[in-house]
Write a protein that holds these residues in place. Sequence first.
Motif, mmCIF file in Angstrom:
data_model
loop_
_atom_site.group_PDB
_atom_site.id
_atom_site.type_symbol
_atom_site.label_atom_id
_atom_site.label_comp_id
_atom_site.label_asym_id
_atom_site.label_seq_id
_atom_site.Cartn_x
_atom_site.Cartn_y
_atom_site.Cartn_z
ATOM 1 N N ILE A 51 1.131 -0.799 0.083
ATOM 2 C CA ILE A 51 0.015 0.020 0.032
ATOM 3 C C ILE A 51 0.900 1.467 0.105
ATOM 4 C CG2 ILE A 51 -1.781 1.416 1.037
ATOM 5 C CD1 ILE A 51 -2.387 -1.035 2.290
ATOM 6 N N SER A 52 1.933 1.115 0.342
ATOM 7 C CA SER A 52 3.054 2.698 0.605
ATOM 8 C C SER A 52 3.338 2.638 -0.329
ATOM 9 C CB SER A 52 3.810 1.998 2.193
ATOM 10 O OG SER A 52 4.520 1.209 1.733
ATOM 11 N N GLN A 53 4.203 1.916 -1.216
ATOM 12 C CA GLN A 53 4.154 1.733 -2.440
ATOM 13 C C GLN A 53 3.602 2.045 -3.653
ATOM 14 O OE1 GLN A 53 5.858 -1.953 -3.469
ATOM 15 N NE2 GLN A 53 7.681 -1.868 -1.532
ATOM 16 N N ILE A 54 2.753 2.512 -3.685
ATOM 17 C CA ILE A 54 1.174 2.661 -4.090
ATOM 18 C C ILE A 54 1.056 4.032 -4.029
ATOM 19 C CG2 ILE A 54 -1.572 2.481 -4.904
ATOM 20 C CD1 ILE A 54 -0.914 -0.583 -4.529
ATOM 21 N N ALA A 55 1.024 4.506 -2.084
ATOM 22 C CA ALA A 55 0.735 5.916 -2.247
ATOM 23 C C ALA A 55 1.667 6.596 -2.959
ATOM 24 C CB ALA A 55 0.781 5.782 -0.781
ATOM 25 N N ARG A 56 3.487 6.291 -2.542
ATOM 26 C CA ARG A 56 4.353 7.041 -3.243
ATOM 27 C C ARG A 56 4.186 7.202 -4.145
ATOM 28 N NH1 ARG A 56 7.575 2.755 -0.222
ATOM 29 N NH2 ARG A 56 8.309 3.404 2.019
ATOM 30 N N LYS A 57 3.935 6.039 -5.013
ATOM 31 C CA LYS A 57 3.602 6.732 -6.838
ATOM 32 C C LYS A 57 2.943 7.505 -6.893
ATOM 33 C CE LYS A 57 5.303 1.752 -8.274
ATOM 34 N NZ LYS A 57 5.157 0.738 -8.972
ATOM 35 N N THR A 58 1.750 7.881 -6.006
ATOM 36 C CA THR A 58 0.341 8.245 -6.351
ATOM 37 C C THR A 58 0.636 9.949 -5.819
ATOM 38 O OG1 THR A 58 -0.799 7.625 -4.529
ATOM 39 C CG2 THR A 58 -0.902 6.579 -7.217
ATOM 40 N N GLY A 59 1.784 9.679 -4.499
ATOM 41 C CA GLY A 59 1.678 10.790 -4.184
ATOM 42 C C GLY A 59 0.725 11.166 -3.127
ATOM 43 N N ILE A 60 -0.220 10.812 -2.607
ATOM 44 C CA ILE A 60 -0.661 10.190 -1.778
ATOM 45 C C ILE A 60 -0.137 10.228 -0.634
ATOM 46 C CG2 ILE A 60 -2.756 9.415 -0.288
ATOM 47 C CD1 ILE A 60 -3.494 8.350 -3.048
ATOM 48 N N SER A 61 1.290 9.404 0.064
ATOM 49 C CA SER A 61 1.384 9.753 1.634
ATOM 50 C C SER A 61 2.713 11.290 1.897
ATOM 51 C CB SER A 61 2.524 8.845 1.170
ATOM 52 O OG SER A 61 3.887 9.049 0.202
ATOM 53 N N SER A 62 3.087 11.845 1.354
ATOM 54 C CA SER A 62 3.694 13.204 1.082
ATOM 55 C C SER A 62 2.427 14.611 1.535
ATOM 56 C CB SER A 62 4.291 13.982 0.412
ATOM 57 O OG SER A 62 3.467 13.709 -1.253
ATOM 58 N N ALA A 63 1.391 13.730 1.155
ATOM 59 C CA ALA A 63 0.004 15.001 0.733
ATOM 60 C C ALA A 63 -0.732 14.559 2.154
ATOM 61 C CB ALA A 63 -0.887 14.662 0.510
ATOM 62 N N THR A 64 -1.015 13.116 2.730
ATOM 63 C CA THR A 64 -0.945 12.573 3.963
ATOM 64 C C THR A 64 0.002 13.769 5.192
ATOM 65 O OG1 THR A 64 -2.220 11.208 3.208
ATOM 66 C CG2 THR A 64 -1.809 11.623 5.072
ATOM 67 N N SER A 87 8.217 19.479 7.583
ATOM 68 C CA SER A 87 7.812 19.424 5.449
ATOM 69 C C SER A 87 8.919 19.256 4.674
ATOM 70 C CB SER A 87 6.953 20.658 5.733
ATOM 71 O OG SER A 87 8.040 21.881 5.743
ATOM 72 N N GLY A 88 10.014 19.804 4.885
ATOM 73 C CA GLY A 88 10.734 19.653 4.364
ATOM 74 C C GLY A 88 11.566 18.455 4.118
ATOM 75 N N ALA A 89 11.865 18.196 5.137
ATOM 76 C CA ALA A 89 11.975 16.789 5.528
ATOM 77 C C ALA A 89 10.937 15.488 4.836
ATOM 78 C CB ALA A 89 12.313 15.868 6.896
ATOM 79 N N VAL A 90 9.961 15.918 4.374
ATOM 80 C CA VAL A 90 8.853 14.696 4.239
ATOM 81 C C VAL A 90 8.658 14.645 2.695
ATOM 82 C CG1 VAL A 90 6.180 14.385 4.035
ATOM 83 C CG2 VAL A 90 7.031 14.952 6.024
ATOM 84 N N LEU A 91 9.005 16.493 2.216
ATOM 85 C CA LEU A 91 9.054 16.545 0.362
ATOM 86 C C LEU A 91 10.306 15.041 0.318
ATOM 87 C CD1 LEU A 91 7.762 20.161 0.373
ATOM 88 C CD2 LEU A 91 6.830 17.671 0.022
ATOM 89 N N GLU A 92 11.550 15.678 0.947
ATOM 90 C CA GLU A 92 12.297 15.268 0.226
ATOM 91 C C GLU A 92 12.953 13.838 0.342
ATOM 92 O OE1 GLU A 92 17.518 15.648 2.144
ATOM 93 O OE2 GLU A 92 16.232 15.804 3.164
ATOM 94 N N ALA A 93 11.768 13.361 1.465
ATOM 95 C CA ALA A 93 11.897 11.417 1.736
ATOM 96 C C ALA A 93 10.990 11.423 -0.071
ATOM 97 C CB ALA A 93 11.025 11.436 2.470
ATOM 98 N N SER A 94 9.786 11.924 0.162
ATOM 99 C CA SER A 94 8.416 11.495 -1.378
ATOM 100 C C SER A 94 10.027 11.136 -2.593
ATOM 101 C CB SER A 94 7.456 12.548 -1.032
ATOM 102 O OG SER A 94 8.074 13.665 -1.475
ATOM 103 N N THR A 95 10.593 12.861 -3.362
ATOM 104 C CA THR A 95 11.675 12.430 -3.904
ATOM 105 C C THR A 95 12.488 11.956 -3.915
ATOM 106 O OG1 THR A 95 11.083 15.066 -3.737
ATOM 107 C CG2 THR A 95 12.650 14.494 -5.009
ATOM 108 N N ASP A 96 12.982 11.049 -3.118
ATOM 109 C CA ASP A 96 14.251 10.146 -2.779
ATOM 110 C C ASP A 96 13.384 8.726 -3.160
ATOM 111 O OD1 ASP A 96 16.021 11.749 -2.130
ATOM 112 O OD2 ASP A 96 15.826 11.156 0.281
ATOM 113 N N GLN A 97 12.267 8.850 -3.065
ATOM 114 C CA GLN A 97 11.595 7.553 -3.048
ATOM 115 C C GLN A 97 11.413 7.166 -4.995
ATOM 116 O OE1 GLN A 97 8.254 7.204 -0.236
ATOM 117 N NE2 GLN A 97 10.224 6.978 1.634
ATOM 118 N N GLN A 98 10.492 8.901 -5.182
ATOM 119 C CA GLN A 98 9.863 8.488 -6.830
ATOM 120 C C GLN A 98 11.145 8.063 -7.459
ATOM 121 O OE1 GLN A 98 7.820 12.014 -7.736
ATOM 122 N NE2 GLN A 98 6.686 11.820 -6.457
#
Length: 605
Positions: free
Chosen positions: A281-294, A594-605
């Motif tokens: 579920i987390s991998q699907i959410a990372r691809k769609t960008g839902i986790s960072s928004a949450t 917030s910067g750390a969350v965005l940076e983590a989502s960018t690294d996963q993509q």
Amino acid sequence: MSSIITRKDGDVDERKLSKKRAAASESSGGGSGAHEAPKKSRFDVLDKNGSAGGGDQKEADAAAAATASLSSTQIKLMMAHAQREIEERKRALSNLRDKDPLLASVPSIGMPVALATQALSKKPTPEDSEKARKIAELQAQIRAKLTGNLANLIQPTAVAAAAAAAAQAQERPKPLILDEEGRTVDKSGRAINIPTVTPTLKANIRAKKREVFQRQTGLGERGESASSAHDEAIKYFDDRIAQKPTVRNKRTLRFHEPGKFQQLAERMRMKSQLERLQNEISQIARKTGISSATKLALIAPKQDMPDDVPAMEWWDSVILTQDLETLDEASGKISIRQTAITNLIEHPTQMKPPNEPMKPVYLPVFLTKKERKKLRRQNRREAWKEEQEKIRLGLVAPPEPKLRISNLMRVLGSEAVQDPTKMEQHVREQMAKRQKAHEDANNARKLTSEQKSEKKQRKLKEDTSCGVHVSVYRIRDLQDNQSKKFKVETNAKQLQMTGSVVLFRDCCVVVVEGGPKQQKKYRRLMLTRIKWEEDLAKGNDGQDVPNSCVLVWEGTSQRRHFGEIKFKIFPMEKMAREFFQKHQVEHYWDLAYSGAVLEASTDQQ
């Protein structure tokens, strides 16, 4: 025949001499009794010398022969001699009695023993015992000087015997007599108060009190009966506390319930299946960008402005009659005080900005290199002219010519030719003197170690009364890197900066407060000097990624919000935000996290 005749003549002469001595002793006995001892003849001296050369046996034989051959005249002479010595001792004792009133109460030699004992019934003092001992010693000396039967005639007096007995009794320890109640009493039965030493130190006083308390407690316990002791024990017994048995119970076999391990295995299978599902579920959410928004939605924004709006502003209250609901009867509009409105303009009071310094700040003027040389030349010329004027007026002695080895011949001339060695020595002494004066001047201007440290602190310290410069840095991982943590903390303390370091999973925040110069030095340390890329940090997916440090925000604040820089570790994001909220700077954490969350989502993509 000649020897016999000589012996007879000697005997005749000895008899005549003894008669003269007896007559002299009788005449002296009738007087005062104080006269000199009779003189001895040369025959007595010869007999004495002859007896002195022999041994002890010869002395004993001579004494026995002399005692056997004593005549009545000689016995009388010896008795007279003994009486004179006794009279002398009596006079000495009478003189002592006259001087000391205590000895006057002591009975004389002729008193009976009962009276002497009665006189000595009083408790003798050390001085009385010493005097009595001296009297006994005198009488012992008298008996020692007398020989034969005369020594037995003079017995020790009752006073001396009683004094000796009292001295012996005083030397012995006094017997301890106790009555039925345990008190110390004397022979007559009166109680004796024995002085006790009272402790003065607090430790000794406490020990004394503890001893008395224990003694009293022990006496009280002995006086109580067995039933009261049992009741006292029951009073402090708590039956709610389980007591361990004195004997250890034997360990018995305990069997597991059937199916227990099957349940544990089923639970572990369900847990692993749930983790696998969450990862999908987390991998699907990372691809769609839902986790960072949450995660960004969970970060609560800071609400500085209150939600409630006043019914009437303060500037309206000046011209309104009462409030906004009060209407004018004629026009039906809001009632306004017409007298408050005029053609005059009200200017607001000019207030000083909070960040403006109290004293005006003047910008320093920087001169070029050519201007600095020109100014130095002018100042030195003015000082040289002033010195020349003083020499011309005679206020200061003219300086010696500045001699060197190079200008020696040109300055001295003929003197250098006449004695060049002397002149060279003179020049070298002058050069050493100038060098020493130069070094002394430098040492006088040199700062001490305390002045150096004070100057360094003064250069580092900045005025932050008008505003504090703040910088916020975000580091991916700082928990396990001790060398980097030491550099971050030590440099902040050396630069006299305040702040805090918050350690959280995948987001470590460093907040520092100080002046502009301090921030410049610390910024260079965090972004340039420390090589963060050398260390690797764990990402969200478990892979190793290079560590990094980012400047999140820098600006100014009106005051300092932190004290001395310290490290804080928080396991939860909520606790870290509450820490910043406690210091009224929770927006620092919001920006960094917030910067750390965005940076983590960018690294996963």
